[in-house]
Write an enzyme that holds these catalytic residues in place. Structure first.
Site, mmCIF file in Angstrom:
data_model
loop_
_atom_site.group_PDB
_atom_site.id
_atom_site.type_symbol
_atom_site.label_atom_id
_atom_site.label_comp_id
_atom_site.label_asym_id
_atom_site.label_seq_id
_atom_site.Cartn_x
_atom_site.Cartn_y
_atom_site.Cartn_z
ATOM 1 N N SER A 190 0.793 -1.226 0.000
ATOM 2 C CA SER A 190 0.000 0.000 0.000
ATOM 3 C C SER A 190 0.822 1.271 0.000
ATOM 4 O O SER A 190 0.360 2.304 -0.462
ATOM 5 C CB SER A 190 -0.945 0.000 1.197
ATOM 6 O OG SER A 190 -0.204 -0.074 2.395
ATOM 7 N N HIS A 218 -5.508 -4.101 -1.682
ATOM 8 C CA HIS A 218 -5.276 -2.982 -2.606
ATOM 9 C C HIS A 218 -5.272 -3.433 -4.061
ATOM 10 O O HIS A 218 -4.621 -2.815 -4.898
ATOM 11 C CB HIS A 218 -3.976 -2.260 -2.251
ATOM 12 C CG HIS A 218 -4.099 -1.379 -1.055
ATOM 13 N ND1 HIS A 218 -4.615 -0.102 -1.114
ATOM 14 C CD2 HIS A 218 -3.822 -1.608 0.247
ATOM 15 C CE1 HIS A 218 -4.614 0.434 0.091
ATOM 16 N NE2 HIS A 218 -4.145 -0.463 0.948
ATOM 17 N N LYS A 249 -12.489 -0.960 0.486
ATOM 18 C CA LYS A 249 -11.732 -0.119 -0.449
ATOM 19 C C LYS A 249 -12.466 -0.071 -1.793
ATOM 20 O O LYS A 249 -13.465 0.627 -1.908
ATOM 21 C CB LYS A 249 -10.296 -0.651 -0.566
ATOM 22 C CG LYS A 249 -9.520 -0.507 0.736
ATOM 23 C CD LYS A 249 -8.072 -0.884 0.621
ATOM 24 C CE LYS A 249 -7.261 -0.443 1.830
ATOM 25 N NZ LYS A 249 -7.650 -1.034 3.108
#
Lengths: 415, 82
Positions: A190, A218, A249
């Site tokens: 990240s 991610h 996310k």
């Protein structure tokens, strides 16, 4: 009084120490839905300011998508607000299981179990599966939640140099006497936006009889041709034994996470993972909306395609402007500044220019590796990125860092 | 300098430094307080020492302070090798 003056003074001094070290975190109040354009109150009490958000994990722009919002309303109406139970007592609705099944299908695994967050998934999965006969061999830059999860597990905690497959191989050779070996990595890291070499890891895992664990928080939803994640990008679908990922996310961004992988390992989590057993089921409103998110991303790659194009545009623009970037092809694009104060000063100036982008420095990243991390979203239009690029260029010119590399920036600003 | 310190230094260089790293470390270089070794990756070092010297180092002896330099690490190891 149990909370004595001495105790209060101790914590006040601790907090002052954090402030003096320049690492005190302040929150900015956003007075709008999560999106490319947001209204921000900062500092507290200041009039709201319209800024372009360049630092959210809203990779697919689904956080405030009308269909997702509609599905959450329907979920609220049809399944209520809260479950008031853990999953195994009376906290599992049909929509919880259907979300697990959709994640399994999308990730091309055998089974999936939801957690309240990916932090919880990482905190619980290792202890549920491994014990002191086993060894976990992790990339040294894995996410903090994985480090915590490994520490909660009795297996030996080993590590290898970031992305260094020779070092990983040595470690696998060293621990051939363990019962099980498990390679542990993030899919996309990240802070740097770089990608695990999952193809090489799977080859090593086969050679040295090891399992592979990937936290794909991610990348789930957008990496790879269909957005399945790092395992699709690296051509190893079906070969990752344990994937953890987040719904917080790209997949709508509300909350929740999961463990997805070999069905026996998922079932072990259902029976033994403490964060699963002892925390509430995900709220129906989030589950209903997340089901809709899965329907959207399984029916079209339009949003991940837009994200890919936006990312290319952004990287090209920053490179041409003369910024020193971390190499990569993910929507995490770190602009390297090395000096902590410079990262804070530039972040502040960018905010004045209407750009919300945060500077990161030690201890979040290694000493001397300060940066502004930008994150691209499918919610951005090219106009957003052009405006942001103009602001970055203006601020970069002010600090005279355009066209300068690591050594020159350090020479000007120190470490 | 003795042999044990050299063995530990060689291991630390191989285990924690990247080829492109320019910094040079010696027997008294701070390892943990300088950020070369963090508390997570320190486990590798402890496990190496335990396997190499066939000892068991209790966690309360393998503190970041005690493990901050090669010279200090060798002292801890000698406590257990006798």
């Amino acid at each position: 009084m149990a909370y004595s003056n001495d105790a209060r003074k101790f914590y006040q001094d601790e907090l002052n120490g954090i402030k003096e070290a320049g690492v005190f975190k302040e929150e900015r109040y956003i007075q709008s839905p999560q999106a490319a354009d947001i209204s921000v109150e900062y500092p507290e009490g200041a009039p709201t300011k319209e800024v372009i958000n360049m630092c959210s994990n809203n990779y697919l722009g689904l956080s405030s998508h009308p269909e997702v919002i509609k599905a959450s309303h329907e979920g609220l109406d049809s399944r209520g607000f809260g479950m008031s139970s853990v999953r195994f007592i009376c906290g599992t609705q049909d929509i919880h299981r259907s979300l697990e099944e959709k994640l399994t299908k999308f990730l091309e695994t055998e089974d999936t179990i939801l957690f309240a967050s990916c932090m919880d998934a990482n905190a619980g999965v290792f202890e549920a599966i491994f014990d002191d006969r086993d060894v976990l061999i992790a990339d040294r830059l894995v996410h903090a939640s994985i480090v915590d999860g490994m520490r909660l597990c009795k297996a030996l905690n080993e590590s290898f140099k970031h992305l260094n497959m020779d070092h990983l191989e040595k470690k696998l050779q060293t621990y051939q006497d363990a019962r099980f070996r498990c390679i542990v990595t993030d899919g996309v890291f990240s802070m740097d936006g770089d990608t695990a070499k999952l193809d090489e890891m799977v080859a090593l895992a086969e050679k040295y009889d090891a399992m592979v664990f990937v936290d794909d928080s991610h990348s789930t939803g957008f990496l790879g041709k269909h957005g399945k994640g790092t395992h699709e990008l690296k051509g190893v679908l079906g070969k990752i034994d344990i994937i953890t990922t987040t719904l917080g996310k790209a997949l709508g961004g509300a909350s929740g996470g999961c463990v997805s992988g070999r069905k026996e390992l998922v079932e072990m989590c259902r029976q033994r993972a403490r964060p699963y057993l002892f925390s509430n089921a995900m709220p129906p409103v989030v589950v209903a909306a997340s089901n809709k998110v899965m329907d959207i991303i399984m029916s079209t790659t339009e949003r991940r395609d837009k994200l890919e194009n936006n990312t290319k545009f952004w990287r090209k623009g920053l490179t041409e402007a003369g910024f020193d970037l971390r190499e990569g092809d993910t929507p995490i694009v770190p602009i390297m500044l090395y000096n902590a104060k410079l990262s804070q000063d530039m972040s502040r100036d960018l905010y004045d220019e209407g750009i919300y982008a945060i500077g990161f420095f030690f201890p979040v990243v290694a000493k001397g590796q300060a940066r502004i991390r930008t994150q691209i979203s499918a919610a951005h239009d090219i106009e957003h990125l052009e405006k942001a690029l103009a602001a970055f260029t203006k601020v970069g010119r002010k600090y005279d860092i355009l066209g300068k590399g690591k050594n020159e920036i350090i020479e000007m600003y120190g470490l | 300098m003795d042999e044990m310190e050299q063995v530990i230094l060689d291991y630390v260089i191989d285990e924690y430094l990247e080829e492109e790293d320019e910094e040079e470390i010696g027997f008294d270089s701070p390892l943990i307080s300088s950020g070369i070794v963090d508390s997570f990756s320190m486990v590798s070092l402890k496990t190496f020492l335990e396997r190499k010297y066939n000892i068991s180092i209790p966690d309360d002896k393998a503190t970041p302070e005690a493990f901050d330099t090669v010279r200090n690490i060798a002292k801890v190891v000698r406590e257990f090798t006798g």
